[in-house]
Scaffold this motif. Structure first.
Motif, PDB file in Angstrom:
ATOM      1  N   TYR A   1      -1.188  20.562  26.977  1.00  0.00           N
ATOM      2  CA  TYR A   1      -0.006  21.402  27.131  1.00  0.00           C
ATOM      3  C   TYR A   1      -0.065  22.561  26.133  1.00  0.00           C
ATOM      4  O   TYR A   1      -0.527  22.385  25.011  1.00  0.00           O
TER       5      TYR A   1
ATOM      6  N   LEU B   1       1.856  26.296  20.216  1.00  0.00           N
ATOM      7  CA  LEU B   1       1.558  24.887  19.971  1.00  0.00           C
ATOM      8  C   LEU B   1       0.812  24.293  21.153  1.00  0.00           C
ATOM      9  O   LEU B   1       1.200  24.497  22.307  1.00  0.00           O
TER      10      LEU B   1
ATOM     11  N   SER C   1      -2.024  14.406  25.706  1.00  0.00           N
ATOM     12  CA  SER C   1      -1.588  13.028  25.914  1.00  0.00           C
ATOM     13  C   SER C   1      -2.547  12.345  26.874  1.00  0.00           C
ATOM     14  O   SER C   1      -3.304  12.994  27.596  1.00  0.00           O
TER      15      SER C   1
ATOM     16  N   ALA D   1       1.029   8.964  30.143  1.00  0.00           N
ATOM     17  CA  ALA D   1       1.738   8.601  28.909  1.00  0.00           C
ATOM     18  C   ALA D   1       2.879   9.562  28.670  1.00  0.00           C
ATOM     19  O   ALA D   1       2.792  10.742  28.982  1.00  0.00           O
ATOM     20  N   SER D   2       3.935   9.064  28.101  1.00  0.00           N
ATOM     21  CA  SER D   2       5.093   9.917  27.858  1.00  0.00           C
ATOM     22  C   SER D   2       5.074  10.521  26.470  1.00  0.00           C
ATOM     23  O   SER D   2       5.836  11.446  26.202  1.00  0.00           O
ATOM     24  N   THR D   3       4.239  10.031  25.595  1.00  0.00           N
ATOM     25  CA  THR D   3       4.194  10.564  24.234  1.00  0.00           C
ATOM     26  C   THR D   3       3.089  11.600  24.138  1.00  0.00           C
ATOM     27  O   THR D   3       1.946  11.329  24.488  1.00  0.00           O
ATOM     28  N   ILE D   4       3.456  12.771  23.685  1.00  0.00           N
ATOM     29  CA  ILE D   4       2.463  13.819  23.521  1.00  0.00           C
ATOM     30  C   ILE D   4       2.279  14.096  22.035  1.00  0.00           C
ATOM     31  O   ILE D   4       3.213  13.950  21.237  1.00  0.00           O
TER      32      ILE D   4
ATOM     33  N   PHE E   1       1.011  16.742  19.075  1.00  0.00           N
ATOM     34  CA  PHE E   1       0.921  18.177  18.855  1.00  0.00           C
ATOM     35  C   PHE E   1      -0.110  18.554  17.799  1.00  0.00           C
ATOM     36  O   PHE E   1      -0.329  17.820  16.832  1.00  0.00           O
ATOM     37  N   GLY E   2      -0.696  19.712  17.973  1.00  0.00           N
ATOM     38  CA  GLY E   2      -1.476  20.331  16.922  1.00  0.00           C
ATOM     39  C   GLY E   2      -0.559  21.048  15.948  1.00  0.00           C
ATOM     40  O   GLY E   2       0.662  21.080  16.131  1.00  0.00           O
TER      41      GLY E   2
ATOM     42  N   TYR F   1      11.478  14.628  17.405  1.00  0.00           N
ATOM     43  CA  TYR F   1      10.261  15.033  16.713  1.00  0.00           C
ATOM     44  C   TYR F   1      10.651  15.676  15.389  1.00  0.00           C
ATOM     45  O   TYR F   1      11.720  16.280  15.263  1.00  0.00           O
TER      46      TYR F   1
ATOM     47  N   LEU G   1       4.207  19.081  15.106  1.00  0.00           N
ATOM     48  CA  LEU G   1       5.311  18.204  15.454  1.00  0.00           C
ATOM     49  C   LEU G   1       4.843  16.756  15.503  1.00  0.00           C
ATOM     50  O   LEU G   1       3.810  16.447  16.085  1.00  0.00           O
TER      51      LEU G   1
ATOM     52  N   LYS H   1      11.434   7.393  20.326  1.00  0.00           N
ATOM     53  CA  LYS H   1      11.702   7.747  21.709  1.00  0.00           C
ATOM     54  C   LYS H   1      12.517   6.641  22.371  1.00  0.00           C
ATOM     55  O   LYS H   1      12.478   5.473  21.948  1.00  0.00           O
TER      56      LYS H   1
ATOM     57  N   PHE I   1      13.375   5.113  26.289  1.00  0.00           N
ATOM     58  CA  PHE I   1      13.137   5.143  27.725  1.00  0.00           C
ATOM     59  C   PHE I   1      14.165   4.287  28.451  1.00  0.00           C
ATOM     60  O   PHE I   1      14.733   4.685  29.454  1.00  0.00           O
TER      61      PHE I   1
ATOM     62  N   ASN J   1       6.498  14.148  32.649  1.00  0.00           N
ATOM     63  CA  ASN J   1       6.683  14.087  31.201  1.00  0.00           C
ATOM     64  C   ASN J   1       6.396  15.400  30.508  1.00  0.00           C
ATOM     65  O   ASN J   1       6.842  15.637  29.404  1.00  0.00           O
TER      66      ASN J   1
END
Lengths: 113, 114
Positions: free
Chosen positions: A33, A91, A95, A99-102, A104-105, B36, B44, B49, B51, B99
Motif C-alpha cells: 500500500y 508511507l 501485509s 491479513a487485516s494488520t498492515i 508501515f515503513g 496506531y 506507524l 485492533k 474485530f 482491509n
C-alpha cells in the motif's frame, strides 16, 4: 528485511521535477500500500497492490502520480512535475494476503520548493 | 459517508497520569477498528485492533481500547503514561471485505509533562 524499508527518507526537490520513492515490503507480504500523510492530516490512501492482480489506483490524486511493483516485491511511487501541494510524507505498508494488520515503513518525507 | 473523528488535536498529560484518547466513527456495518502510534521519525506501529468478541481489547505498551457500539466510539486508554508515550496516535476504521481501505482519523498528538 525485518520491516518495510523506504527510500529516500527525505527528499527536497524543485517544483516541476520528477521524483521516485521506493518501497521494499516485508518478505513474503503480497499486499503493498501507498499512503500520503500531509501535515496535520490523517492518512490518505493512494494505491494498493495485491499479488498479480491489477492494482487499485483509485486513491491517486492526479495523473502525475503513478506506481509500479516489479516482481511482486519492490514498489516505486513516481510523481511527475511535482507541485508544492505534493509536499507530504509518503508511507508504504505491506501485509500478508487476507491479513487485516498492515505494517508501515518510516516514510519518505517529500518537500517541494 | 464513512468517517473517523479524533476530536482532540493534541492532549497534554503529566507523566504517571491516566490517558484517554477519543475516537468516534461513522460506519454502516461492524467495523474493524485500529489504533496506531507514530513516534517522531518512526513509522506507524499498530497498538491494538478490534474485530469482534470482547469489546475491551488489550494492546502493546500497556494500552487498551473499548469498543462501544452505542456510542460509535473506540477510545484508547492507558492507566499511567510514560514520557516515551509522547507521540501521535491515529484511529482507523477498516472494512471487513477490503482491509486496505482504511479510513483514518487526523490524529491526536500526545504531549507528556514531566
Amino acid at each position: 528485511g525485518a520491516g518495510v524499508s523506504q527510500s529516500p527518507s527525505n527528499k527536497v526537490t524543485e517544483k516541476g521535477k520528477d521524483v521516485e520513492l521506493r518501497c521494499d515490503p516485508i518478505s513474503g507480504h503480497t499486499a503493498l500500500y501507498w499512503y500520503r500523510q500531509s501535515l496535520g492530516q490523517g492518512l490518505e490512501f493512494l494505491i494498493y497492490f495485491q499479488g498479480n492482480s491489477a492494482p487499485d489506483k483509485s486513491g491517486l490524486p492526479s495523473d502525475r502520480f503513478s506506481a509500479e511493483r516489479t516482481g511482486g516485491s519492490v514498489s516505486t511511487l513516481t510523481i511527475q512535475r511535482t507541485q508544492q501541494e505534493d509536499s507530504a510524507v509518503y508511507l508504504c505498508a505491506s501485509s500478508q494476503q487476507g491479513a487485516s494488520t498492515i505494517y508501515f515503513g518510516e516514510g519518505s518525507w517529500l518537500t517541494v520548493v | 459517508a464513512q468517517s473517523v473523528t479524533q476530536p482532540d488535536i493534541h492532549i497534554t498529560v503529566s507523566e504517571g497520569a491516566s490517558l484517554e484518547l477519543r475516537c468516534n466513527y461513522s460506519y454502516g456495518a461492524t467495523p474493524y477498528l485500529f489504533w496506531y502510534v507514530q513516534s517522531p521519525g518512526q513509522g506507524l506501529q499498530l497498538l491494538l485492533k478490534y474485530f469482534s468478541g470482547d469489546t475491551l481489547v488489550q494492546g502493546i505498551k500497556g494500552f487498551e481500547a473499548e469498543f462501544k457500539r452505542s456510542q460509535s466510539s473506540f477510545n484508547l486508554r492507558k492507566p499511567s503514561v510514560h514520557w516515551s508515550d509522547a507521540a501521535e496516535y491515529f484511529c482507523a476504521v477498516g472494512r471487513m471485505d477490503s482491509n486496505y481501505q482504511l479510513i483514518w482519523g487526523a490524529g491526536t498528538k500526545l504531549i507528556i509533562k514531566p
